[in-house]
Write an enzyme that holds these catalytic residues in place. Structure first.
Site, mmCIF file in Angstrom:
data_model
loop_
_atom_site.group_PDB
_atom_site.id
_atom_site.type_symbol
_atom_site.label_atom_id
_atom_site.label_comp_id
_atom_site.label_asym_id
_atom_site.label_seq_id
_atom_site.Cartn_x
_atom_site.Cartn_y
_atom_site.Cartn_z
ATOM 1 N N GLN A 89 2.200 -21.581 4.859
ATOM 2 C CA GLN A 89 2.616 -21.484 3.609
ATOM 3 C C GLN A 89 4.110 -21.864 3.441
ATOM 4 O OE1 GLN A 89 1.716 -17.840 1.303
ATOM 5 N NE2 GLN A 89 2.591 -18.704 -0.632
ATOM 6 N N PHE A 90 4.429 -23.026 2.983
ATOM 7 C CA PHE A 90 5.763 -23.639 3.147
ATOM 8 C C PHE A 90 6.561 -22.935 1.822
ATOM 9 C CE2 PHE A 90 3.759 -26.395 -0.247
ATOM 10 C CZ PHE A 90 4.855 -26.583 -0.839
ATOM 11 N N THR A 91 5.660 -22.442 0.979
ATOM 12 C CA THR A 91 6.729 -22.105 -0.045
ATOM 13 C C THR A 91 7.191 -20.521 0.210
ATOM 14 O OG1 THR A 91 4.537 -20.712 -1.005
ATOM 15 C CG2 THR A 91 4.939 -22.823 -2.120
#
Length: 150
Positions: A78-80
């Site tokens: 999850q890059f966020t």
């Protein structure tokens, strides 16, 4: 690397309406990888994750690790997690690693956790639109940043 660890009674991830992976008792982990991350972050985080004492013992005290309870792992990229919200209302993801760096590190984390656990772990699919379901047990949710280990 940043991980959000959630103690799960059960968790699953769907891609295109089909279950890609599911777990029963264990940890559902969201992982964010940044450009500066490397093998040292993986090694430190994997050890911390596998030995974190957040499962109840016979006295209902959080005193057992994932290994102690023979639990499972669902690891979702999850890059966020590296969103910067300092300016304006639209998050910036400039610190998040690009796929050519993030994918090999994600895959190495999968292998390291599986080896430490002694069994395969569930994963999502890097870059896919995923639907994650979770029954957070407790609830217990812990945030760990490998850059804050000193």
């Amino acid at each position: 690397m940043i991980v959000v660890i959630q103690r799960a009674a059960e968790a699953s991830v769907k891609i295109d309406g089909k279950i890609k992976a599911s777990i029963a008792l264990g940890l559902m982990i969201l992982i964010g990888i940044e450009e500066a991350d490397g093998e040292e972050d993986i090694s430190w985080l994997a050890k911390k994750i596998l030995n974190l004492r957040i499962f109840p013992d016979e006295n209902k005290v959080m005193n057992k690790s994932l290994i102690d309870v023979d639990g499972e792992i669902l690891l979702i990229s999850q890059f966020t997690l590296h969103a910067s919200t300092k300016k304006g209302n639209r998050p910036s993801y400039i610190k998040a690693a690009k796929p050519d760096i993030a994918i090999p590190l994600y895959e190495q984390m999968v292998q390291t956790l599986a080896a430490g656990l002694g069994k395969p772990i569930g994963t999502g699919e890097f870059g896919a639109d995923m639907k994650v379901s979770l029954v957070n047990d407790g609830p217990v949710t812990i945030l760990i940043d490998s850059k804050n280990r000193a």
